[in-house]
Write an enzyme that holds these catalytic residues in place. Structure first.
Site, PDB file in Angstrom:
ATOM      1  CG  HIS A 101       3.280  -7.177 -14.764  1.00  0.00           C
ATOM      2  ND1 HIS A 101       3.072  -7.978 -13.681  1.00  0.00           N
ATOM      3  CD2 HIS A 101       3.840  -7.948 -15.718  1.00  0.00           C
ATOM      4  CE1 HIS A 101       3.484  -9.205 -13.957  1.00  0.00           C
ATOM      5  NE2 HIS A 101       3.953  -9.219 -15.191  1.00  0.00           N
ATOM      6  CE  LYS A 147      23.067  -2.347 -28.611  1.00  0.00           C
ATOM      7  NZ  LYS A 147      23.038  -3.632 -29.269  1.00  0.00           N
TER       8      LYS A 147
HETATM    9  N1  PDD Z   1      24.938  -5.554 -30.805  1.00  0.00           N
HETATM   10  N2  PDD Z   1      21.468  -5.746 -34.447  1.00  0.00           N
HETATM   11  C1  PDD Z   1      21.424  -6.210 -33.186  1.00  0.00           C
HETATM   12  C2  PDD Z   1      20.295  -7.107 -32.794  1.00  0.00           C
HETATM   13  C3  PDD Z   1      22.441  -5.855 -32.269  1.00  0.00           C
HETATM   14  O1  PDD Z   1      22.390  -6.313 -31.017  1.00  0.00           O
HETATM   15  C4  PDD Z   1      23.510  -5.034 -32.703  1.00  0.00           C
HETATM   16  C5  PDD Z   1      24.612  -4.631 -31.768  1.00  0.00           C
HETATM   17  C6  PDD Z   1      23.516  -4.592 -34.026  1.00  0.00           C
HETATM   18  C7  PDD Z   1      24.588  -3.671 -34.540  1.00  0.00           C
HETATM   19  O2  PDD Z   1      24.398  -2.383 -34.010  1.00  0.00           O
HETATM   20  P1  PDD Z   1      25.590  -1.351 -33.831  1.00  0.00           P
HETATM   21  O3  PDD Z   1      26.210  -1.126 -35.161  1.00  0.00           O
HETATM   22  O4  PDD Z   1      24.917  -0.129 -33.338  1.00  0.00           O
HETATM   23  O5  PDD Z   1      26.537  -1.968 -32.850  1.00  0.00           O
HETATM   24  C8  PDD Z   1      22.470  -4.940 -34.866  1.00  0.00           C
HETATM   25  C9  PDD Z   1      25.958  -5.232 -29.811  1.00  0.00           C
HETATM   26  C10 PDD Z   1      27.289  -5.000 -30.415  1.00  0.00           C
HETATM   27  C11 PDD Z   1      25.935  -6.316 -28.757  1.00  0.00           C
HETATM   28  O6  PDD Z   1      24.838  -6.806 -28.475  1.00  0.00           O
HETATM   29  O7  PDD Z   1      26.967  -6.653 -28.208  1.00  0.00           O
END
Ligand code: PDD
Length: 285
Positions: A101, A147
């Site tokens: 870890h 992310k």
């Molecule tokens: N997803 N919230 C979450 C939890 C997300 O995973 C995403 C994007 C968004 C929108 O963020 P953005 O406008 O920066 O794409 C909000 C991507 C598209 C995916 O997981 O495929």
């Protein structure tokens, strides 16, 4: 089909990832999803800055300069003959053969790869008539501003929605005042209520690139915007609700659980058109 993997282009079916990669054993890493069009990744700077800021905060080395990644990505898109599609980028803390870890020793190379893939298939009726979404408990950790690869709660939320014939899940957390909606399983959301545009503040949710573009567009257009916690009860009595993300752009919502909305609403349509203009401008820039 080819992928970019740690500095080279590889066949997608070639085995390149080590089984001891911390991305696999711990989900110890980050990802990004961008759109591609005309051979280029769109809103590249914004997506890469988000990823690099998170990598700094989480102590994962980011192995390239932004412009190097851009050149690699463009070449990858070209190699795959991709026009409208998605660029997926993943960065992990690299390999640890003992699955400790503890962070690996300094100098352990991170894993960095990119995939250039076709755009996800979405039923076009969702944009015309609005999508159905289903509420689900937000069971995530406290790092949702990043992310991260830890997507199990999002996967469960979205599949709960699919099982109920929904397009997306709207995730909620609980507070003494009641449930409040954080975001979609892979999207942000807005409500229109008495002429104001509401969207959650960045309180352990992803600072979505599309979300911030919609806020800017709406501000320019003179809409009043409130970024704050939004209770589920407020969402259910809103005039309009819509999702936003890189992949879906703006998606009107016609149903949340049993509550039905008239969709797409007037403001949603205005913002869909304005966002499309920004999007086309980015393609042509
Ligand atoms: N997803 N919230 C979450 C939890 C997300 O995973 C995403 C994007 C968004 C929108 O963020 P953005 O406008 O920066 O794409 C909000 C991507 C598209 C995916 O997981 O495929």
């Amino acid at each position: 089909m080819q992928a970019f993997f740690n500095g080279r282009y590889v066949k997608k079916d070639e085995e390149v990832i080590r089984l001891e990669d911390r991305g696999l054993t711990f989900a110890d890493g980050l990802f990004e999803v961008l759109r591609t069009a005309s051979g280029r990744p769109l809103f590249f700077q914004e997506h890469l800055e988000r990823m690099i800021e998170s990598s700094i905060e989480l102590g994962i080395d980011f192995p390239y300069a932004i412009e190097e990644v851009r050149a690699f990505a463009e070449k990858l898109i070209e190699k795959n003959g991709l026009d409208e599609g998605e660029l997926y980028i993943e960065l992990t803390r690299g390999c640890d053969i003992n699955r400790e870890h503890r962070f690996p020793p300094k100098g352990t190379p991170p894993t960095f790869f990119m995939l250039a893939i076709p755009l996800r298939k979405i039923d076009p009726n969702n944009w015309k008539e609005g999508a159905k979404v289903v509420t689900y408990e937000d069971m995530r950790h406290k790092l949702c501003i990043h992310k991260t690869l830890n997507l199990l709660p999002n996967i469960l939320a979205k599949n709960h929605a699919y099982a109920h014939r929904g397009y997306e899940a709207l995730m909620f957390r609980r507070s003494p005042l009641g449930k409040y909606i954080t975001e979609g399983g892979s999207s942000s959301y807005f409500c229109v209520s008495n002429g104001r545009l509401l969207t959650p503040e960045i309180d352990n949710i992803l600072p979505g690139i599309t979300r911030s573009k919609i806020i800017n567009i709406a501000k320019e257009k003179g809409y009043k915007i409130e970024e704050r916690r939004i209770l589920l009860d407020e969402v259910l009595v809103a005039d309009e609700v819509f999702l936003v993300s890189t992949v879906s752009k703006l998606m009107p919502i016609r149903q949340i659980d049993n509550r039905v909305f008239r969709a797409p609403g007037e403001t949603t349509l205005v913002l869909m058109k304005l966002y499309e203009e920004v999007f086309q401008k980015e393609i042509n820039s």
